[in-house]
Scaffold this active site. Structure first.
Site, PDB file in Angstrom:
ATOM      1  N   SER A   1      26.944  33.754 -20.279  1.00  0.00           N
ATOM      2  CA  SER A   1      28.236  33.364 -20.859  1.00  0.00           C
ATOM      3  C   SER A   1      28.317  31.849 -20.919  1.00  0.00           C
ATOM      4  O   SER A   1      27.668  31.159 -20.131  1.00  0.00           O
ATOM      5  CB  SER A   1      29.377  33.887 -19.995  1.00  0.00           C
ATOM      6  OG  SER A   1      30.606  33.316 -20.411  1.00  0.00           O
TER       7      SER A   1
ATOM      8  N   TYR B   1      33.066  34.393 -11.741  1.00  0.00           N
ATOM      9  CA  TYR B   1      32.376  34.834 -12.941  1.00  0.00           C
ATOM     10  C   TYR B   1      31.431  33.743 -13.441  1.00  0.00           C
ATOM     11  O   TYR B   1      30.263  33.986 -13.736  1.00  0.00           O
ATOM     12  CB  TYR B   1      33.417  35.178 -14.014  1.00  0.00           C
ATOM     13  CG  TYR B   1      32.861  35.721 -15.308  1.00  0.00           C
ATOM     14  CD1 TYR B   1      32.420  37.030 -15.396  1.00  0.00           C
ATOM     15  CD2 TYR B   1      32.790  34.921 -16.456  1.00  0.00           C
ATOM     16  CE1 TYR B   1      31.917  37.537 -16.578  1.00  0.00           C
ATOM     17  CE2 TYR B   1      32.285  35.425 -17.654  1.00  0.00           C
ATOM     18  CZ  TYR B   1      31.852  36.734 -17.701  1.00  0.00           C
ATOM     19  OH  TYR B   1      31.353  37.224 -18.876  1.00  0.00           O
TER      20      TYR B   1
END
Lengths: 245, 437
Positions: free
Chosen positions: A138, A151
């Site tokens: 990501s 995350y």
């Protein structure tokens, strides 16, 4: 016929990738947690033209189950041309800040389990002497931000490990692709009004399929995240620490 | 997608649900949300049939999987949130087409069923519901049911055209129609008055599968009822033809005032009528069936206040006079309709209790929303339709009166017995509101 393994097949991006590969007649092996949804997706892919579809269930947090799941996939497909790792969770950042156990559970799913699977797949593809290992990381892994600390940290670990594997496996003819999507309009966010930065899973999937085909190393999806993240990574700490996003 | 994630295509009225839940699993139970609830597909209907103010919307686009497709027989089973566009992309290369298609390919299969949509081939094919072999229905009071014309036949008839009120439709099995190529042989003819339209429509019934007409409703009084008639047949064995337009135009933002309507419209209509055009052309199915889908977010052209549609059907015996009266009423109001479309509905019976199509002529109009003046005009049109013994289409309605609705749809009472006790819509509440007192 291309032989493709997808882990986390029920995620929106993985499903969209699987559909594009199915339309080209690929053989697919789908791994996920929910056997009912996997079976429904398998039917969908057969209708769309997949040469063959098999499924296997796995809870990626059970590291002990990885080896058997991958062996079953390899056997069903008769070799692996592309392995796409797409599983993950999007944790509630504030809850993770309060609860260390919750934070570590999400770190284990997004970071540890992915790296463990990459580790085993790297060995498998290396022995095979070809293939592509594609992992969905990501843009959040490019620089840690307060709004999704765990995350981002997990994705940073995945990106770093992918970079290392790329160096190691390049000599043996195996490609490693790091996919860095920005905001994606998945069913989980269906009810929110979307700004211009949001991308559709089908568009992100088309980028992944193309990047695999072109044997790219790192791909930002959509493309504009690459210059955006270059700027964000280049900001000096005394500026970055004051930013709120 | 409309600008608010759960609105209607015409952007009026804007009714906010209290909560939304995405549905992904066709075998799961209904989400545990407070009643009332309503399925929401891709937001391509107009008005309030797809809205439920203060209630729970079930976002059904996540039900987007194909289940089975028999390329030999053309029987397709898919989940209810699949778009018609996705069906076409799968089916056309295999030699199959939707048996009936509305004017947008971005509606979901479930939405098309719930509004029992029709197309330009109604005289031959009837409504989409006639080609539905079976569907899955998830009810709050009965779990998962499979409905066919034989099994749960009453629920089958109530759900087709049932505006989503009988429960959540989870999957649908359709009989597709064989098609030899993606291209159509289209013939385009100008007509000078309404009588000519009726003559052309009558003459085309035997020779052409598809027929539709555009009417210039801003023509000067003496020219009222002029328009352009298109009729088409599938081409057979054509190996090559024009590709569909590749680049999609899109309206990037909502202009602060309506760009459609107003003084430019009269000129546009006049030019459009006079536009020289080839009489015979080979056309790809996309620009023929879905001309507006070529412009992304075309609904934004009507500005922030949105627009209203009005579509009615008028019985054959009175249709010529009634349509002339409707066009007069529109002209008298000084409001033009950018899109005024005439089609013929034929004899095939609609299978749904609340299905809109019935034999006659249907006129579809849209008007920029200008508040009370627009509402008054549409109320006047409703009166004319009621006098003529016609009906107004719920899928395109945001404001018809309850007594009109019940007169247009006399089976409403039989239908209402099949409504899922946990389901409702802003449309249904509105047309039943006057009975509550």
């Amino acid at each position: 016929m291309q032989k493709i393994l997808i882990i986390g097949a029920n995620s929106a991006i993985a499903t969209a990738c699987a559909r594009q590969w199915a339309a080209r007649g690929a053989a697919l092996y789908l791994i996920g947690r929910d056997p009912g949804r996997l079976a429904a997706l398998a039917d969908d892919l057969r209708v769309r033209g997949a040469g063959a579809v098999d499924t296997g269930t796995l809870d990626v947090d059970e590291l002990a189950g990885h080896e058997a799941a991958l062996a079953a996939a390899r056997q069903a497909l008769g070799g692996i041309d592309v392995a796409l790792l797409a599983h993950g969770t999007l944790p509630d950042a504030a809850a993770c800040d309060r609860d260390a156990a919750l934070a570590m559970a999400h770190f284990a799913t997004n970071g540890g389990s992915t790296i463990a699977l990459m580790h085993r797949l790297a060995g498998l593809l290396e022995a095979q002497g070809d293939g592509t290992l594609a992992v969905i990381s990501s843009v959040a892994g490019d620089r840690g931000r307060a709004s999704n600390a765990i995350y981002g940290a997990a994705k940073a670990a995945v990106s770093a490990y992918a970079s290392a594997l790329r160096q190691r496996l390049g000599r043996s003819g195996v490609d490693v692709l790091t996919v860095k999507p920005g905001f994606v309009d998945t069913p989980m966010t269906a009810a929110f009004a979307k700004g211009a930065l949001w991308a559709r899973p089908e568009a992100v999937a088309a980028g992944i399929v193309r990047a695999v085909e072109r044997r790219r190393a790192v791909v930002y999806l959509p493309w504009f995240w690459r210059p955006v993240m270059m700027v964000i990574k280049a900001l000096p700490e005394f500026v970055f620490r004051r930013l709120k996003f | 997608m409309s600008d608010s994630a759960t609105g209607a295509w015409n952007r009026w009225p804007r009714l906010r649900p209290a909560r939304v839940a995405a549905v992904h699993d066709r075998d799961a139970a209904l989400p545990a949300l407070p009643a009332p609830m309503l399925a929401y597909g891709n937001g391509r209907s107009y008005g309030d049939v797809c809205q439920l103010e203060g209630g729970s919307l079930l976002l059904a686009r996540g039900l987007d999987r194909f289940i089975a497709f028999d390329r030999a027989t053309g029987v397709l089973r898919c989940e209810a949130g699949v778009l018609l566009d996705e069906v076409l992309r799968l089916a056309v290369p295999a030699g199959w087409f939707l048996p009936v298609t509305p004017g947008t390919r971005y509606a979901t299969v479930g939405g098309a069923l719930a509004n029992d949509v029709h197309g330009k081939n109604h005289p031959r094919a009837g409504t989409l519901g006639r080609h539905v072999r079976a569907f899955g229905l998830c009810r709050s009071d009965g779990g998962h049911l499979t409905c066919t014309p034989q099994q749960h036949a009453e629920l089958f008839a109530a759900t087709i055209g049932g505006l989503g009120l009988t429960g959540l439709v989870t999957w649908i099995e359709l009989q597709l129609a064989a098609v030899a190529s993606p291209w159509l042989a289209v013939e385009t003819l100008r007509f000078g008055e309404l009588a000519e339209f009726f003559a052309l429509a009558e003459a085309s019934l035997a020779s052409h599968e598809h027929a539709v007409a555009w009417i210039d409703c801003l023509a000067p009084r003496g020219r009222r009822g002029r328009g352009v008639f298109s009729r088409a047949n599938a081409t057979c064995g054509l190996a090559d033809g024009p590709a569909p337009p590749r680049r999609r135009l899109s309206v990037p933002f909502t202009p602060p005032f309506p760009l459609l309507g107003g003084p430019g419209l009269r000129t546009f209509n006049r030019l459009y009528w006079h536009l020289p055009r080839r009489r015979h052309r080979i056309v790809h199915y996309r620009p023929f069936f879905y001309p507006l889908d070529g412009i992304g977010h075309w609904n934004r052209l009507y500005g922030p206040r949105g627009f209203l549609q009005h579509q009615c059907v008028l019985p054959p015996s009175v249709a010529p006079a009634a349509i002339a009266a409707l066009l007069d009423a529109i002209a008298d109001s000084g409001t033009g309709s950018f899109l005024a479309v005439l089609k013929t509905f034929g004899a095939p019976a609609s299978p749904g209790l609340l299905s809109f199509p019935r034999p006659g002529t249907t006129l579809a109009l849209d008007f920029p929303f200008r508040g009370q003046a627009t509402l008054a005009l549409l109320a006047r049109l409703d009166d004319l339709v009621a006098e003529a013994g016609g009906a107004v289409y719920p899928a395109k309605d945001a404001r018809m009166r309850g007594d009109h609705f019940r007169r247009f749809f006399p089976a409403w009472e039989a239908f209402s017995r099949h409504i899922d006790p946990a389901f409702s819509s802003s449309f249904w509440r509105r047309v039943m509101a006057d009975l509550a007192d």
